[in-house]
Design an enzyme around this catalytic site. Structure first.
Site, PDB file in Angstrom:
ATOM      1  N   PRO A   9      -7.899  -1.637  -0.331  1.00  0.00           N
ATOM      2  CA  PRO A   9      -6.581  -1.977  -0.883  1.00  0.00           C
ATOM      3  C   PRO A   9      -5.554  -2.321   0.199  1.00  0.00           C
ATOM      4  CG  PRO A   9      -7.429  -0.029  -1.966  1.00  0.00           C
ATOM      5  CD  PRO A   9      -8.343  -0.307  -0.802  1.00  0.00           C
ATOM      6  N   TYR A  10      -5.597  -1.619   1.309  1.00  0.00           N
ATOM      7  CA  TYR A  10      -4.656  -1.883   2.415  1.00  0.00           C
ATOM      8  C   TYR A  10      -4.907  -3.272   2.985  1.00  0.00           C
ATOM      9  CZ  TYR A  10      -2.186  -1.027   6.846  1.00  0.00           C
ATOM     10  OH  TYR A  10      -1.334  -1.098   7.917  1.00  0.00           O
ATOM     11  N   SER A  11      -6.170  -3.587   3.253  1.00  0.00           N
ATOM     12  CA  SER A  11      -6.515  -4.902   3.797  1.00  0.00           C
ATOM     13  C   SER A  11      -6.195  -6.005   2.801  1.00  0.00           C
ATOM     14  CB  SER A  11      -8.004  -4.954   4.159  1.00  0.00           C
ATOM     15  OG  SER A  11      -8.294  -4.025   5.165  1.00  0.00           O
ATOM     16  N   SER A  13      -3.928  -5.997   0.477  1.00  0.00           N
ATOM     17  CA  SER A  13      -2.479  -6.184   0.347  1.00  0.00           C
ATOM     18  C   SER A  13      -1.928  -6.999   1.510  1.00  0.00           C
ATOM     19  CB  SER A  13      -1.760  -4.843   0.220  1.00  0.00           C
ATOM     20  OG  SER A  13      -1.856  -4.103   1.417  1.00  0.00           O
TER      21      SER A  13
END
Length: 142
Positions: A9-11, A13
Protein backbone atom coordinates in the site's frame (compact mmCIF):
# COMPACT_ATOMS: atom_id res chain seq x y z
CA UNK A 1 12.25 5.53 -7.04
CA UNK A 2 13.06 2.07 -5.82
CA UNK A 3 10.51 -0.66 -5.34
CA UNK A 4 10.50 -3.42 -2.79
CA UNK A 5 11.50 -1.43 0.29
CA UNK A 6 8.03 -0.86 1.68
CA UNK A 7 4.67 -2.59 2.05
CA UNK A 8 2.50 -2.71 -1.05
CA UNK A 9 0.00 0.00 0.00
CA UNK A 10 2.83 2.44 0.77
CA UNK A 11 4.55 1.79 -2.56
CA UNK A 12 1.26 1.92 -4.47
CA UNK A 13 0.34 5.26 -2.88
CA UNK A 14 3.67 6.77 -3.93
CA UNK A 15 3.20 5.53 -7.49
CA UNK A 16 -0.36 6.86 -7.50
CA UNK A 17 0.81 10.33 -6.45
CA UNK A 18 3.37 10.42 -9.25
CA UNK A 19 0.72 9.43 -11.80
CA UNK A 20 -1.73 11.95 -10.35
CA UNK A 21 0.90 14.68 -10.77
CA UNK A 22 1.38 13.72 -14.43
CA UNK A 23 -2.35 13.59 -15.12
CA UNK A 24 -3.05 16.89 -13.34
CA UNK A 25 -0.14 18.55 -15.15
CA UNK A 26 -1.48 17.44 -18.53
CA UNK A 27 -4.97 18.63 -17.63
CA UNK A 28 -3.94 22.01 -16.20
CA UNK A 29 -1.11 23.04 -18.53
CA UNK A 30 -3.53 24.99 -20.76
CA UNK A 31 -4.51 27.06 -17.73
CA UNK A 32 -0.84 27.94 -17.17
CA UNK A 33 -0.73 25.78 -14.03
CA UNK A 34 2.32 23.60 -13.46
CA UNK A 35 2.06 20.48 -11.30
CA UNK A 36 5.18 18.84 -9.90
CA UNK A 37 6.13 16.70 -6.92
CA UNK A 38 9.05 16.14 -4.59
CA UNK A 39 10.15 12.61 -3.65
CA UNK A 40 12.40 13.15 -0.63
CA UNK A 41 14.88 10.57 0.45
CA UNK A 42 15.34 9.57 4.05
CA UNK A 43 15.74 12.79 6.04
CA UNK A 44 16.30 12.85 9.81
CA UNK A 45 12.81 13.61 11.11
CA UNK A 46 10.50 12.10 13.69
CA UNK A 47 9.31 9.60 11.03
CA UNK A 48 12.84 8.29 10.40
CA UNK A 49 13.47 8.41 14.14
CA UNK A 50 10.55 6.02 14.59
CA UNK A 51 11.61 3.91 11.61
CA UNK A 52 15.27 3.55 12.55
CA UNK A 53 15.28 3.90 16.32
CA UNK A 54 11.65 3.37 17.40
CA UNK A 55 11.87 6.86 18.87
CA UNK A 56 10.38 10.12 17.55
CA UNK A 57 12.20 12.26 20.11
CA UNK A 58 15.32 14.31 19.43
CA UNK A 59 17.41 11.30 20.52
CA UNK A 60 15.68 9.06 17.99
CA UNK A 61 16.13 11.63 15.25
CA UNK A 62 19.85 11.88 16.09
CA UNK A 63 20.17 8.06 15.96
CA UNK A 64 18.45 8.12 12.57
CA UNK A 65 20.85 10.83 11.39
CA UNK A 66 23.82 8.71 12.47
CA UNK A 67 22.41 5.68 10.64
CA UNK A 68 21.77 7.70 7.48
CA UNK A 69 25.25 9.24 7.67
CA UNK A 70 26.80 5.77 7.67
CA UNK A 71 25.02 4.95 4.37
CA UNK A 72 25.19 8.20 2.44
CA UNK A 73 27.11 8.44 -0.85
CA UNK A 74 27.85 12.09 -0.08
CA UNK A 75 31.31 13.28 0.95
CA UNK A 76 31.93 13.90 4.65
CA UNK A 77 28.92 11.68 5.52
CA UNK A 78 26.54 14.53 4.67
CA UNK A 79 22.93 13.72 5.42
CA UNK A 80 19.98 15.41 3.73
CA UNK A 81 18.00 17.98 5.66
CA UNK A 82 14.55 19.47 5.62
CA UNK A 83 16.22 22.55 4.15
CA UNK A 84 17.30 20.47 1.13
CA UNK A 85 13.68 19.56 0.54
CA UNK A 86 12.59 23.18 1.03
CA UNK A 87 15.12 24.34 -1.58
CA UNK A 88 13.72 21.83 -4.10
CA UNK A 89 10.19 23.05 -3.39
CA UNK A 90 11.25 26.67 -3.81
CA UNK A 91 12.90 25.84 -7.13
CA UNK A 92 9.82 24.07 -8.49
CA UNK A 93 7.56 26.86 -7.23
CA UNK A 94 9.62 29.55 -8.95
CA UNK A 95 7.86 31.02 -11.98
CA UNK A 96 11.27 32.20 -13.24
CA UNK A 97 13.63 29.27 -12.65
CA UNK A 98 11.22 26.39 -13.22
CA UNK A 99 8.63 27.86 -15.58
CA UNK A 100 9.27 25.07 -18.11
CA UNK A 101 9.22 22.24 -15.55
CA UNK A 102 5.89 20.44 -15.48
CA UNK A 103 4.69 16.91 -14.66
CA UNK A 104 7.98 16.19 -12.89
CA UNK A 105 8.73 14.22 -9.74
CA UNK A 106 12.00 15.56 -8.37
CA UNK A 107 13.86 12.98 -6.32
CA UNK A 108 15.94 14.61 -3.58
CA UNK A 109 17.99 11.79 -2.09
CA UNK A 110 21.68 12.22 -3.05
CA UNK A 111 21.27 9.55 -5.72
CA UNK A 112 20.61 6.75 -3.24
CA UNK A 113 17.62 5.36 -5.18
CA UNK A 114 19.83 5.22 -8.26
CA UNK A 115 22.31 2.97 -6.50
CA UNK A 116 24.50 5.66 -4.95
CA UNK A 117 24.81 3.71 -1.69
CA UNK A 118 23.48 0.69 0.10
CA UNK A 119 19.97 0.70 1.52
CA UNK A 120 19.51 3.35 4.15
CA UNK A 121 16.23 2.03 5.48
CA UNK A 122 15.67 -1.54 6.64
CA UNK A 123 12.87 -3.48 4.98
CA UNK A 124 9.37 -2.85 6.31
CA UNK A 125 9.02 -6.56 7.01
CA UNK A 126 11.21 -6.11 10.08
CA UNK A 127 8.39 -5.73 12.58
CA UNK A 128 10.68 -4.48 15.35
CA UNK A 129 10.41 -1.02 13.89
CA UNK A 130 7.59 -1.22 11.31
CA UNK A 131 4.81 -1.62 13.86
CA UNK A 132 5.77 1.46 15.93
CA UNK A 133 6.08 3.49 12.75
CA UNK A 134 2.64 2.46 11.51
CA UNK A 135 1.15 3.29 14.87
CA UNK A 136 2.63 6.78 14.81
CA UNK A 137 1.56 7.31 11.20
CA UNK A 138 -1.99 6.34 12.07
CA UNK A 139 -2.07 8.90 14.88
CA UNK A 140 -1.11 11.63 12.42
CA UNK A 141 -3.62 10.44 9.84
CA UNK A 142 -0.95 9.51 7.29
Amino acid sequence: MKGGLAPHPYSASKAAIIQLVKNAAAELVHSNIRVNAIAPGAIPTSMTGIALASDASADGIEKAREHLASHTPMPNRRVGSTEDIAHAIMFLASPVRASYVNAHCMVVDAGITEGGAGPVMPHFSQESWAVPMYGAMGKRGV
